[in-house]
Design an enzyme around this catalytic site. Structure first.
Site, PDB file in Angstrom:
ATOM      1  N   ARG A  89      -3.952 -10.393  19.828  1.00 43.46           N
ATOM      2  CA  ARG A  89      -2.550 -11.001  20.022  1.00 43.46           C
ATOM      3  C   ARG A  89      -2.073 -11.200  18.733  1.00 43.46           C
ATOM      4  O   ARG A  89      -2.186 -12.227  17.987  1.00 43.46           O
ATOM      5  CB  ARG A  89      -2.610 -12.475  20.591  1.00 43.46           C
ATOM      6  CG  ARG A  89      -3.025 -12.393  22.270  1.00 43.46           C
ATOM      7  CD  ARG A  89      -3.045 -13.797  22.850  1.00 43.46           C
ATOM      8  NE  ARG A  89      -3.682 -14.616  22.549  1.00 43.46           N
ATOM      9  CZ  ARG A  89      -5.218 -14.653  22.895  1.00 43.46           C
ATOM     10  NH1 ARG A  89      -5.601 -13.762  23.948  1.00 43.46           N
ATOM     11  NH2 ARG A  89      -6.068 -15.640  22.389  1.00 43.46           N
ATOM     12  N   TYR A 137       0.825   6.474  16.253  1.00 41.69           N
ATOM     13  CA  TYR A 137      -0.110   5.579  15.803  1.00 41.69           C
ATOM     14  C   TYR A 137      -1.548   6.083  15.851  1.00 41.69           C
ATOM     15  O   TYR A 137      -2.409   5.962  15.082  1.00 41.69           O
ATOM     16  CB  TYR A 137       0.253   4.272  16.548  1.00 41.69           C
ATOM     17  CG  TYR A 137      -0.812   3.279  16.244  1.00 41.69           C
ATOM     18  CD1 TYR A 137      -0.770   2.298  14.829  1.00 41.69           C
ATOM     19  CD2 TYR A 137      -1.713   2.913  16.947  1.00 41.69           C
ATOM     20  CE1 TYR A 137      -1.457   1.163  14.659  1.00 41.69           C
ATOM     21  CE2 TYR A 137      -2.783   1.670  16.668  1.00 41.69           C
ATOM     22  CZ  TYR A 137      -2.602   1.009  15.576  1.00 41.69           C
ATOM     23  OH  TYR A 137      -3.331  -0.407  15.347  1.00 41.69           O
ATOM     24  N   VAL A 149       6.281   0.162  21.799  1.00 41.58           N
ATOM     25  CA  VAL A 149       6.525   1.169  22.881  1.00 41.58           C
ATOM     26  C   VAL A 149       7.882   1.490  23.148  1.00 41.58           C
ATOM     27  O   VAL A 149       8.054   2.927  23.404  1.00 41.58           O
ATOM     28  CB  VAL A 149       5.625   0.723  24.269  1.00 41.58           C
ATOM     29  CG1 VAL A 149       5.643   1.781  25.227  1.00 41.58           C
ATOM     30  CG2 VAL A 149       4.062   0.415  23.857  1.00 41.58           C
ATOM     31  N   ILE A 188       0.928  -1.201  -0.117  1.00 36.90           N
ATOM     32  CA  ILE A 188      -0.056  -0.157  -0.058  1.00 36.90           C
ATOM     33  C   ILE A 188       0.495   1.253   0.098  1.00 36.90           C
ATOM     34  O   ILE A 188       0.404   2.234  -0.265  1.00 36.90           O
ATOM     35  CB  ILE A 188      -1.046   0.016   1.266  1.00 36.90           C
ATOM     36  CG1 ILE A 188      -0.395   0.241   2.541  1.00 36.90           C
ATOM     37  CG2 ILE A 188      -1.818  -1.306   1.247  1.00 36.90           C
ATOM     38  CD1 ILE A 188      -1.330   0.620   3.580  1.00 36.90           C
ATOM     39  N   ASN A 198      -6.893  -3.404   6.018  1.00 35.23           N
ATOM     40  CA  ASN A 198      -6.344  -3.680   7.119  1.00 35.23           C
ATOM     41  C   ASN A 198      -4.874  -3.415   7.430  1.00 35.23           C
ATOM     42  O   ASN A 198      -4.454  -3.306   8.586  1.00 35.23           O
ATOM     43  CB  ASN A 198      -6.499  -5.272   7.287  1.00 35.23           C
ATOM     44  CG  ASN A 198      -5.725  -5.865   8.407  1.00 35.23           C
ATOM     45  OD1 ASN A 198      -5.965  -5.652   9.443  1.00 35.23           O
ATOM     46  ND2 ASN A 198      -4.738  -6.671   8.017  1.00 35.23           N
ATOM     47  N   GLN A 210       9.076   8.067  13.420  1.00 36.76           N
ATOM     48  CA  GLN A 210       7.952   7.023  13.760  1.00 36.76           C
ATOM     49  C   GLN A 210       6.658   7.836  12.945  1.00 36.76           C
ATOM     50  O   GLN A 210       5.654   7.112  12.398  1.00 36.76           O
ATOM     51  CB  GLN A 210       7.802   6.850  15.253  1.00 36.76           C
ATOM     52  CG  GLN A 210       8.898   6.105  15.843  1.00 36.76           C
ATOM     53  CD  GLN A 210       8.484   5.586  17.381  1.00 36.76           C
ATOM     54  OE1 GLN A 210       7.282   5.585  17.566  1.00 36.76           O
ATOM     55  NE2 GLN A 210       9.626   5.469  18.125  1.00 36.76           N
TER      56      GLN A 210
END
Length: 276
Positions: free
Chosen positions: A231, A193, A96, A63, A89, A105
């Site tokens: 998860r 994010y 972190v 993408i 998706n 970032q």
């Protein structure tokens, strides 16, 4: 040209994306395309699902590469004459404790999660057939990041009249503000994010509005959703949901029945519309 319905899931060689493909292979009455940047990883994921008795197809898609998106667009147009289900998706997140400078970032995260997703939408949304379903995988973090924005930014992100160009300008400004080291002073939260997913949720609201204006009679439903804390390589082993559980809300939205007229332009979590 095939009359078979077709579904595409971006970033689906592992994690939630793979689980979405698995569920669609069981429930969607047509061809389901697993896509990934790396053809080797994509083919391995297809083989894994084939061993489970499922029949996904593979197409390469990065993408972050406009030519790759356009190659998929041309393939879908030629083979199927359009697209019935699109699940955006693909996404990335830094860990972190990652020591990569925040400005880097921010640029890398928004390049994929916001700008890459937007490019896929720009190229593929015109292909959506009547009664098509579009699901942009966002995150609850988009809500918390929104809450961490200044009142002025919150007003802009919640506006019912914000345009795609204005949203792009805001996302670009966030990246530039991080480079100058002034993002907090400018009212941004400290999460690249989160901001990227705020962008995805707001983009979804804008896209739904445009579908209402331009293609009302086509009954296309487009929503953003949060799969939950799952998860995956991204979220780690302590998360509460399995990938298959994380796939439930995106798959629910992808398979909304043809007589449904809602949800549309909403932010959905656990199959429930959440306030924005």
């Amino acid at each position: 040209m095939s009359n078979v319905p077709v579904a595409v899931v971006t970033g689906s060689n592992k994690g939630i994306g793979l689980a979405i493909v698995r569920a669609l292979c069981k429930q969607f009455p047509g061809d389901v395309y697993l896509t990934s940047r790396d053809p080797g990883l994509g083919q391995a994921a297809v083989a894994q699902l084939q061993q489970e008795g499922l029949r996904p197809l593979f197409h390469q898609l990065d993408i972050n590469d406009l030519q790759s998106i356009q190659a998929l667009r041309d393939f879908l147009k030629e083979k199927y004459g359009g697209l019935n289900v699109l699940v955006n998706n693909a996404g990335i997140a830094f860990k972190v404790h990652d020591t990569t400078p925040f400005a880097v970032q921010a640029e890398v995260t928004l390049k994929t999660n916001f700008f890459g997703t937007r490019n896929v939408c720009t190229e593929l949304l015109p292909l959506m057939k009547p009664y098509g379903r579009v699901v942009n995988v966002s995150s609850m973090v988009s809500s918390s990041a929104l809450g961490g924005c200044s009142q002025e930014l919150q007003q802009k992100f919640r506006s019912d009249t914000i345009t795609e160009d204005e949203l792009v300008q805001l996302m670009t400004k966030f990246v530039e503000d991080t480079k100058k080291g002034v993002h907090e002073k400018e009212g941004w939260p400290n999460t690249a994010y989160g901001v990227s997913k705020t962008g995805v949720t707001v983009l979804s609201r804008i896209q739904a509005r445009l579908l209402n204006e331009k293609r009302k009679g086509d009954h296309i439903l487009l929503n953003a959703c949060c799969p939950g804390w799952v998860r995956t390589d991204m979220a780690g082993p302590k998360a509460t949901k399995s990938p298959d559980e994380g796939a439930e809300t995106p798959v629910y939205l992808a398979l909304l029945p043809s007589n449904a007229d809602a949800p549309h332009g909403q932010f959905v979590s656990n199959k429930t519309v959440r306030p924005w």
